[in-house]
Design a protein around this motif. Sequence first.
Motif, mmCIF file in Angstrom:
data_model
loop_
_atom_site.group_PDB
_atom_site.id
_atom_site.type_symbol
_atom_site.label_atom_id
_atom_site.label_comp_id
_atom_site.label_asym_id
_atom_site.label_seq_id
_atom_site.Cartn_x
_atom_site.Cartn_y
_atom_site.Cartn_z
ATOM 1 N N UNK A 253 -9.439 -7.377 5.220
ATOM 2 C CA UNK A 253 -8.310 -8.388 5.231
ATOM 3 C C UNK A 253 -7.555 -7.709 4.224
ATOM 4 N N UNK A 254 -7.975 -7.213 3.169
ATOM 5 C CA UNK A 254 -6.599 -6.744 2.242
ATOM 6 C C UNK A 254 -6.208 -5.528 2.841
ATOM 7 N N UNK A 255 -7.319 -4.741 3.508
ATOM 8 C CA UNK A 255 -6.118 -3.533 3.459
ATOM 9 C C UNK A 255 -4.805 -3.602 4.886
ATOM 10 N N UNK A 256 -5.459 -4.309 5.692
ATOM 11 C CA UNK A 256 -4.327 -5.008 6.313
ATOM 12 C C UNK A 256 -2.997 -5.179 5.888
ATOM 13 N N UNK A 257 -3.112 -5.798 4.377
ATOM 14 C CA UNK A 257 -2.192 -6.036 4.262
ATOM 15 C C UNK A 257 -1.039 -4.528 3.359
ATOM 16 N N UNK A 258 -1.513 -3.431 3.463
ATOM 17 C CA UNK A 258 -0.845 -2.337 2.651
ATOM 18 C C UNK A 258 -1.023 -1.569 4.207
ATOM 19 N N UNK A 259 -0.169 -1.208 4.601
ATOM 20 C CA UNK A 259 -0.140 0.008 5.367
ATOM 21 C C UNK A 259 0.490 1.342 5.091
ATOM 22 N N UNK A 260 -0.436 2.442 5.778
ATOM 23 C CA UNK A 260 0.683 3.529 4.706
ATOM 24 C C UNK A 260 1.123 4.463 6.371
ATOM 25 N N UNK A 261 2.267 4.602 5.450
ATOM 26 C CA UNK A 261 3.522 5.218 5.666
ATOM 27 C C UNK A 261 3.052 7.099 5.837
ATOM 28 N N UNK A 262 3.206 7.362 7.172
ATOM 29 C CA UNK A 262 3.197 8.993 7.204
ATOM 30 C C UNK A 262 3.999 9.813 7.434
ATOM 31 N N UNK A 263 4.900 9.298 6.856
ATOM 32 C CA UNK A 263 5.807 9.658 7.013
ATOM 33 C C UNK A 263 6.103 10.841 5.420
ATOM 34 N N UNK A 264 5.822 9.179 4.693
ATOM 35 C CA UNK A 264 5.959 10.206 3.004
ATOM 36 C C UNK A 264 3.816 10.116 2.514
ATOM 37 N N UNK A 265 4.097 11.438 2.036
ATOM 38 C CA UNK A 265 2.746 11.880 0.960
ATOM 39 C C UNK A 265 2.626 12.480 -0.068
ATOM 40 N N UNK A 266 3.649 11.726 -0.613
ATOM 41 C CA UNK A 266 4.401 12.088 -2.041
ATOM 42 C C UNK A 266 2.752 11.602 -3.396
#
Length: 335
Positions: A253-266
């Motif tokens: 549930x916690x993980x679902x609150x933080x989507x990853x932007x694969x266009x930004x790998x800085x």
Amino acid sequence: MKDKPYLIAEIAQAHDGSLGILHSYIDAVAKTGVQAIKFQMHLAEAESSIHEPFRIKFSYEDETRYDYWKRMEFTLEQWHGIKKHCDAVGLDFICSPFSNLAVDWLEEIGISSYKIGSGEVNNILLLEKIAKTGKPIIISSGMSSFEELDETVAFLESKNANFSILQCTTAYPTKPEQFGFNVIQKLKERYNVSVGFSDHSAKIATGIAAVALGAEILEFHVVFHRAIFGPDAIASLTLEETKQLVESVNAIYEAKKYPINKNNNGDFKELKAIFEKSLAINKNLPKGHKITFDDLESKKPKGFGISAAKFSEILGRELSCDKNQWDFLNEDDLA
């Protein structure tokens, strides 16, 4: 999104009519991390008759299903004690009534939320009684078609009821092909209410998957051991499994609150410099040698030679100097 999924551990008839065992379940469930404990209030004379058949003929001591419900009863005074115990250990007290009389008792006790079992979803008489209380309602959709659910939802909306719906399959235990995970999202889209999953699979993985797929509420039976007497034991989680489930679904549930932007790998810039590789020579090579694929190796770290990703661009080019085995290869080394 809420901080955590709302987890309901159902006792149902796991107490087998023993008040002492029921209270021991309350203490055990309180240590698992769930927010709520759920009971079923059976008042045989109000809800059943001698004509009710057994779903499963499991009992060695009850002649009829009515006799079984009678043995599962507690007095109003005992129910007050059960609610008081739940309050003391910090568990929300939730109960499924199966008669209007049970609703009266639960209102006197001070219930926080009502759970509607799969067999009562279309019992508009009971729903009318519960809707009048103004308490939140959780509906289990186990035996209902969308057409039937539409009627129930329309009724509850007409009463301005606060309700949520659980995807559920009335099978004990439920097999993977019966889970109906696809229905979770359909319920959300169709009714625009909080949606959850009522599980009878006796598997930790089922609840984890349901939360990952959007369930905000998770209900499941709990039992001290799946070999104990009773109709639901085989479809229940043990208390130890419940602890594992709580930890797992809260993390999901916690993980679902933080989507990853694969266009930004800085964030990986430093790690990429460590793990990504540079081109090197895998043998001693003389000046003038034309580089072939078989001459090349890739070595860490990045930035000490031409990027390994660009190897094809230097194939066929001549060395401008002698190179030793395992030397990095840079542009200055090529003619």
